[in-house]
Design an enzyme around this catalytic site. Structure first.
Site, PDB file in Angstrom:
ATOM      1  CG  HIS A  96      -1.968   1.024   1.179  1.00  0.00           C
ATOM      2  ND1 HIS A  96      -1.709   2.343   1.450  1.00  0.00           N
ATOM      3  CD2 HIS A  96      -3.268   0.955   0.833  1.00  0.00           C
ATOM      4  CE1 HIS A  96      -2.828   3.036   1.289  1.00  0.00           C
ATOM      5  NE2 HIS A  96      -3.789   2.223   0.906  1.00  0.00           N
ATOM      6  CD  GLU A 111      -5.335   1.523  -3.078  1.00  0.00           C
ATOM      7  OE1 GLU A 111      -6.501   1.639  -2.697  1.00  0.00           O
ATOM      8  OE2 GLU A 111      -4.382   1.519  -2.289  1.00  0.00           O
TER       9      GLU A 111
HETATM   10  P1  PGA Z   1      -9.459   6.009   0.307  1.00  0.00           P
HETATM   11  O1  PGA Z   1      -8.277   4.956   0.598  1.00  0.00           O
HETATM   12  O2  PGA Z   1     -10.641   5.207  -0.143  1.00  0.00           O
HETATM   13  O3  PGA Z   1      -9.665   6.684   1.617  1.00  0.00           O
HETATM   14  O4  PGA Z   1      -8.974   6.921  -0.741  1.00  0.00           O
HETATM   15  C1  PGA Z   1      -8.048   3.899  -0.279  1.00  0.00           C
HETATM   16  C2  PGA Z   1      -6.876   3.116   0.209  1.00  0.00           C
HETATM   17  O5  PGA Z   1      -6.018   3.680   0.889  1.00  0.00           O
HETATM   18  O6  PGA Z   1      -6.763   1.914  -0.068  1.00  0.00           O
END
Ligand code: PGA
Length: 237
Positions: free
Chosen positions: A90, A158
């Site tokens: 992440h 992401e």
């Molecule tokens: P968010 O986070 O939905 O708050 O943008 C997503 C993540 O960190 O996986």
């Protein structure tokens, strides 16, 4: 196929708050496959109390097996609690804990040894996007983080600048990256067949349209997975 909805609670909720949240979840799982990544402190507790739900890890140690590594939790120990999936790489770990693609690669190997399927996060920083080399940046994350021996994983796209900001890429931009990962010859065979989910400010408002994008078969949700009303909207997609 039902969308895969992964709730990443990060370092939020006390045990009581987590129990209260789960008790308000709808019983039926007709609309989505749900995974919840709670803080490791009470993952095992939740797993025992709600055995029908899929609780997963947010990370595993770079160390494998057992050993004198105070404070660490190896994939082997996490798997021994019945955990079958773990988020890895992440951006909050890459940024705050200086994890590199090579760190993540070792963690993927630890997961493979322990029988845990990794959910590997990739995504460009704002800097990479501004430099306009973000497509290569993402492909490099995939090639370097996932060892060739890995036979099964989930990939989470992401974009770092979309996480927790309320800003999302346009559907066209998400689609462009989904195609890059699933179709480009410079991507890997595993990435092409892996399930691909999108994460970064996904919410009850935008989830439906994001899930309609070709190749996107789920969502990784941070903030909106902490608010039961918002999360119920996402589960009802
Ligand atoms: P968010 O986070 O939905 O708050 O943008 C997503 C993540 O960190 O996986």
């Amino acid at each position: 196929m039902k969308p895969l909805i992964i709730a990443n609670w990060k370092m939020n909720f006390t045990l009581d708050e987590a129990l209260n949240f789960i008790e308000q979840l709808p019983n039926s799982d007709d609309n989505a496959d749900l995974m919840i990544a709670p803080p490791l402190a009470f993952l095992s507790h939740l797993k025992h109390q709600f055995s029908a739900l899929e609780f997963i890890a947010q990370d595993v140690s770079i160390q494998s097996g057992n050993g004198s590594f105070t404070g660490e939790n190896s994939a082997k120990l996490i798997a021994s609690c019945g955990v079958k999936y773990s988020i890895l790489g992440h951006s909050e770990r890459r940024i705050n804990f200086h994890e590199t693609n090579h760190t993540i690669r070792r963690k993927v190997k630890n997961c493979m040894q322990a029988g845990i399927t990794p959910i590997i996060c990739v995504g460009e920083t704002l800097e990479a996007r501004k430099n306009n080399n973000y497509q290569e940046y993402i492909l490099e994350q995939i090639r370097e983080s996932i060892p060739e021996e890995c036979k099964e994983c989930i990939i989470a796209y992401e974009p770092v600048w979309a996480i927790g900001t309320g800003i999302t890429p346009t559907n066209e931009e998400i689609s462009k990256i989904a195609k890059l990962i699933k179709e480009n010859s410079a991507s890997t065979a595993l990435a092409k067949r892996a399930r691909l989910v999108y994460g970064g400010s996904a919410s009850g408002k935008n989830c439906r349209e994001i899930l309609e994008i070709e190749h996107i078969s789920g969502l990784l949700i941070g903030s909106s997975s902490l608010d039961i009303e918002e999360f119920k909207k996402i589960l009802n997609v």
